[in-house]
Design a protein around this motif. Structure first.
Motif, PDB file in Angstrom:
ATOM      1  N   LEU A   5       0.871  -1.168   0.000  1.00  0.00           N
ATOM      2  CA  LEU A   5       0.000   0.000   0.000  1.00  0.00           C
ATOM      3  C   LEU A   5       0.911   1.222   0.000  1.00  0.00           C
ATOM      4  CD1 LEU A   5      -2.695   1.537   0.352  1.00  0.00           C
ATOM      5  CD2 LEU A   5      -2.506   1.100   2.826  1.00  0.00           C
ATOM      6  N   PHE A   6       0.963   1.934  -1.118  1.00  0.00           N
ATOM      7  CA  PHE A   6       1.865   3.073  -1.250  1.00  0.00           C
ATOM      8  C   PHE A   6       1.109   4.369  -0.942  1.00  0.00           C
ATOM      9  CE2 PHE A   6       3.760  -0.093  -4.165  1.00  0.00           C
ATOM     10  CZ  PHE A   6       5.021  -0.183  -3.598  1.00  0.00           C
ATOM     11  N   LEU A   7       1.682   5.154  -0.036  1.00  0.00           N
ATOM     12  CA  LEU A   7       1.132   6.466   0.320  1.00  0.00           C
ATOM     13  C   LEU A   7       2.092   7.521  -0.225  1.00  0.00           C
ATOM     14  CD1 LEU A   7      -0.706   8.454   1.792  1.00  0.00           C
ATOM     15  CD2 LEU A   7       0.481   7.893   3.926  1.00  0.00           C
ATOM     16  N   VAL A   8       1.625   8.290  -1.201  1.00  0.00           N
ATOM     17  CA  VAL A   8       2.502   9.196  -1.942  1.00  0.00           C
ATOM     18  C   VAL A   8       1.938  10.614  -1.893  1.00  0.00           C
ATOM     19  CG1 VAL A   8       3.602   9.641  -4.172  1.00  0.00           C
ATOM     20  CG2 VAL A   8       3.124   7.277  -3.474  1.00  0.00           C
ATOM     21  N   SER A   9       2.831  11.574  -1.716  1.00  0.00           N
ATOM     22  CA  SER A   9       2.425  12.975  -1.649  1.00  0.00           C
ATOM     23  C   SER A   9       3.658  13.838  -1.836  1.00  0.00           C
ATOM     24  CB  SER A   9       1.797  13.283  -0.288  1.00  0.00           C
ATOM     25  OG  SER A   9       2.788  13.201   0.742  1.00  0.00           O
ATOM     26  N   LEU A  10       3.487  15.137  -1.825  1.00  0.00           N
ATOM     27  CA  LEU A  10       4.610  16.041  -1.657  1.00  0.00           C
ATOM     28  C   LEU A  10       4.985  16.061  -0.177  1.00  0.00           C
ATOM     29  CD1 LEU A  10       3.521  19.115  -3.823  1.00  0.00           C
ATOM     30  CD2 LEU A  10       5.034  17.234  -4.475  1.00  0.00           C
ATOM     31  N   PRO A  11       6.230  16.410   0.151  1.00  0.00           N
ATOM     32  CA  PRO A  11       6.568  16.588   1.571  1.00  0.00           C
ATOM     33  C   PRO A  11       5.656  17.636   2.212  1.00  0.00           C
ATOM     34  CG  PRO A  11       8.553  16.567   0.220  1.00  0.00           C
ATOM     35  CD  PRO A  11       7.390  16.619  -0.731  1.00  0.00           C
ATOM     36  N   ARG A  12       5.434  17.500   3.505  1.00  0.00           N
ATOM     37  CA  ARG A  12       4.628  18.432   4.298  1.00  0.00           C
ATOM     38  C   ARG A  12       3.183  18.491   3.802  1.00  0.00           C
ATOM     39  NH1 ARG A  12       6.120  18.024   8.477  1.00  0.00           N
ATOM     40  NH2 ARG A  12       4.899  19.836   9.112  1.00  0.00           N
ATOM     41  N   THR A 102       6.519   6.935   1.473  1.00  0.00           N
ATOM     42  CA  THR A 102       7.698   7.683   1.055  1.00  0.00           C
ATOM     43  C   THR A 102       7.218   8.782   0.112  1.00  0.00           C
ATOM     44  OG1 THR A 102       9.103   5.700   1.204  1.00  0.00           O
ATOM     45  CG2 THR A 102       9.961   7.572  -0.057  1.00  0.00           C
ATOM     46  N   PRO A 103       7.091  10.025   0.590  1.00  0.00           N
ATOM     47  CA  PRO A 103       6.508  11.076  -0.250  1.00  0.00           C
ATOM     48  C   PRO A 103       7.123  11.195  -1.639  1.00  0.00           C
ATOM     49  CG  PRO A 103       6.698  11.855   2.003  1.00  0.00           C
ATOM     50  CD  PRO A 103       7.379  10.506   1.950  1.00  0.00           C
ATOM     51  N   ARG A 104       8.429  11.084  -1.742  1.00  0.00           N
ATOM     52  CA  ARG A 104       9.051  11.327  -3.052  1.00  0.00           C
ATOM     53  C   ARG A 104       8.913  10.163  -4.030  1.00  0.00           C
ATOM     54  NH1 ARG A 104      12.777  14.594   0.211  1.00  0.00           N
ATOM     55  NH2 ARG A 104      12.392  16.770  -0.354  1.00  0.00           N
ATOM     56  N   TYR A 105       8.081   9.206  -3.683  1.00  0.00           N
ATOM     57  CA  TYR A 105       7.697   8.208  -4.682  1.00  0.00           C
ATOM     58  C   TYR A 105       6.878   8.838  -5.800  1.00  0.00           C
ATOM     59  CZ  TYR A 105       9.243   4.100  -1.958  1.00  0.00           C
ATOM     60  OH  TYR A 105       9.985   3.153  -1.295  1.00  0.00           O
ATOM     61  N   TYR A 106       6.517  10.129  -5.657  1.00  0.00           N
ATOM     62  CA  TYR A 106       5.846  10.787  -6.780  1.00  0.00           C
ATOM     63  C   TYR A 106       6.731  10.747  -8.024  1.00  0.00           C
ATOM     64  CZ  TYR A 106       8.624  15.061  -5.839  1.00  0.00           C
ATOM     65  OH  TYR A 106       9.652  15.963  -5.648  1.00  0.00           O
ATOM     66  N   LEU A 107       8.059  10.606  -7.821  1.00  0.00           N
ATOM     67  CA  LEU A 107       9.003  10.538  -8.930  1.00  0.00           C
ATOM     68  C   LEU A 107       8.881   9.234  -9.716  1.00  0.00           C
ATOM     69  CD1 LEU A 107      12.047  11.927  -6.942  1.00  0.00           C
ATOM     70  CD2 LEU A 107      11.093  13.021  -8.986  1.00  0.00           C
ATOM     71  N   ILE A 108       8.347   8.193  -9.097  1.00  0.00           N
ATOM     72  CA  ILE A 108       8.320   6.866  -9.731  1.00  0.00           C
ATOM     73  C   ILE A 108       6.927   6.238  -9.668  1.00  0.00           C
ATOM     74  CG2 ILE A 108      10.774   6.362  -9.371  1.00  0.00           C
ATOM     75  CD1 ILE A 108       9.934   4.783  -6.831  1.00  0.00           C
ATOM     76  N   LEU A 109       5.898   7.059  -9.639  1.00  0.00           N
ATOM     77  CA  LEU A 109       4.544   6.533  -9.497  1.00  0.00           C
ATOM     78  C   LEU A 109       4.188   5.550 -10.614  1.00  0.00           C
ATOM     79  CD1 LEU A 109       2.411   9.564  -8.250  1.00  0.00           C
ATOM     80  CD2 LEU A 109       2.443   7.264  -7.259  1.00  0.00           C
ATOM     81  N   GLU A 110       4.480   5.916 -11.834  1.00  0.00           N
ATOM     82  CA  GLU A 110       4.119   5.052 -12.953  1.00  0.00           C
ATOM     83  C   GLU A 110       4.896   3.736 -12.902  1.00  0.00           C
ATOM     84  OE1 GLU A 110       1.476   4.343 -15.865  1.00  0.00           O
ATOM     85  OE2 GLU A 110       1.659   6.275 -14.830  1.00  0.00           O
ATOM     86  N   GLU A 111       6.173   3.811 -12.524  1.00  0.00           N
ATOM     87  CA  GLU A 111       6.984   2.592 -12.411  1.00  0.00           C
ATOM     88  C   GLU A 111       6.435   1.661 -11.328  1.00  0.00           C
ATOM     89  OE1 GLU A 111       9.918   5.772 -13.945  1.00  0.00           O
ATOM     90  OE2 GLU A 111       8.141   5.661 -12.659  1.00  0.00           O
ATOM     91  N   LEU A 112       6.054   2.242 -10.190  1.00  0.00           N
ATOM     92  CA  LEU A 112       5.487   1.426  -9.115  1.00  0.00           C
ATOM     93  C   LEU A 112       4.154   0.818  -9.533  1.00  0.00           C
ATOM     94  CD1 LEU A 112       6.174   3.640  -5.955  1.00  0.00           C
ATOM     95  CD2 LEU A 112       7.248   1.457  -6.517  1.00  0.00           C
ATOM     96  N   TYR A 113       3.348   1.601 -10.212  1.00  0.00           N
ATOM     97  CA  TYR A 113       2.038   1.124 -10.658  1.00  0.00           C
ATOM     98  C   TYR A 113       2.194  -0.105 -11.557  1.00  0.00           C
ATOM     99  CZ  TYR A 113      -2.629   1.302 -12.774  1.00  0.00           C
ATOM    100  OH  TYR A 113      -3.889   0.994 -13.208  1.00  0.00           O
ATOM    101  N   ASN A 114       3.188  -0.084 -12.425  1.00  0.00           N
ATOM    102  CA  ASN A 114       3.409  -1.209 -13.337  1.00  0.00           C
ATOM    103  C   ASN A 114       4.121  -2.377 -12.660  1.00  0.00           C
ATOM    104  OD1 ASN A 114       2.238   0.130 -15.572  1.00  0.00           O
ATOM    105  ND2 ASN A 114       4.147   1.213 -15.979  1.00  0.00           N
ATOM    106  N   ALA A 115       4.993  -2.085 -11.700  1.00  0.00           N
ATOM    107  CA  ALA A 115       5.774  -3.140 -11.047  1.00  0.00           C
ATOM    108  C   ALA A 115       4.946  -3.924 -10.035  1.00  0.00           C
ATOM    109  CB  ALA A 115       7.005  -2.540 -10.359  1.00  0.00           C
TER     110      ALA A 115
END
Length: 318
Positions: A5-12, A102-115
């Motif tokens: 379960l990935f929780l993704v956002s900008l910091p703060r 890990t908030p900065r997973y916004y950088l790899i959202l599409e990769e995580l979605y596919n993986a």
């Protein structure tokens, strides 16, 4: 079988508080921010790493030396196995979801979605000016304005990456998009809907997480330990930038950023509590520095001229 379960956002953006409540459930395990998927995906996405020896060239060199052996895929697979082991090591037999916040997973959202085709994604958005104000208050109070450069990716690239993912996958049953402002105003309603989406029972006692130690670490909200009981709270209906930022570069930047945010039309932002957006040389120069660090051709001539003028002012006026 346990699912990520990935929780993704900008910091703060309130992600630590959301993590604390969700992991308070007996069927959701977590740990402090692992960041491990960023390392894994850096062997797929050259833009994730900037190194003095050139990360893209290093990947090319490794690939060239391996012949038919796909070294990079093997490395990604092994790091993925390490990530799975990390998740399992912080779980038990009752765990249905492992929450990786890990908030900065916004950088790899599409990769995580596919993986991870079985994973769930919670995308947490917050008013971007509120994000900026919280970055300043939490990490940069009484520090030089130049320190804000460390968050340029979060402020400039992150919003568009999150918006693109939500636009593409927001209606997917695996994806849940929530806004910080809604969480704060109606926590019972929001968390009840999240647990229902996860097919887990909700109890109001989950909103009191003082005994939950699993999410605590060096990363995340340093104030979360002091506010371990989530209660409905009304946000200010109107605020001025002058109330939060000191005069000078900080205030000038915030006005320029607000102007840009309105142009982006970023969903989940500009709730009516901010005003006074306008053109700002300070913001324009900040954007130019960001793209120059990336080695990108993005900065316009106007931005580069603004950057040069700011340097001249600081040298001959300050």
């Amino acid at each position: 079988m346990m699912k990520p379960l990935f929780l993704v956002s900008l910091p703060r953006s309130g992600s630590t508080m959301v993590q604390a409540v969700l992991s308070n459930h007996q069927n959701i395990a977590t740990c402090p921010e692992p960041w491990i998927q960023l390392i894994r995906m850096s062997f797929m996405n050259n833009d994730l790493v900037r190194a003095s020896y050139s990360w893209p060239l290093a990947l090319q060199a490794m690939s060239e030396c391996c012949g038919d052996y796909d070294l990079l895929s093997d490395i990604r697979e092994k790091i993925g196995q390490s990530a799975d082991q990390l998740y399992k090591g912080n779980s038990d037999e009752s765990t249905e979801f492992f929450l990786d916040k890990t908030p900065r997973y916004y950088l790899i959202l599409e990769e995580l979605y596919n993986a991870y085709p079985d994973a769930r994604f919670i995308i947490l958005r917050r008013d971007l000016i509120s994000v900026l104000a919280s970055i300043y208050k939490t990490w940069l109070l009484r520090k030089p304005f130049s320190k804000l450069d460390e968050y340029s990716y979060d402020l400039i690239e992150g919003p568009s990456m999150i918006a693109a993912f939500c636009g593409k996958h927001g209606d997917d049953p695996r994806v849940r998009v929530i806004d910080y402002e809604h969480v704060v105003r109606k926590p019972h309603e929001v968390f009840r809907s999240i647990f229902q989406w996860l097919n887990l029972p909700f109890e109001e006692s989950l909103l009191e997480y003082s005994s939950n130690k699993s999410f605590r670490g060096k990363f995340g909200d340093p104030n979360c330990n002091n506010n371990a009981n989530v209660k409905p709270k009304e946000l200010a209906s109107y605020r001025s930038l002058n109330e939060l930022f000191p005069a000078g570069k900080w205030l000038s930047f915030s006005k320029g950023y607000l102007r840009q945010v309105r142009k982006w039309n970023y969903e989940g932002t500009i709730s009516g509590e901010w005003n006074n957006g306008r053109f700002s040389n300070t913001y324009t120069a900040y954007v130019a520095r960001h793209y120059l660090r990336l080695g990108s051709s993005e900065p316009s001539m106007r931005q580069l001229i603004s950057l040069l003028l700011n340097k001249l002012r600081s040298k001959f006026i300050n």
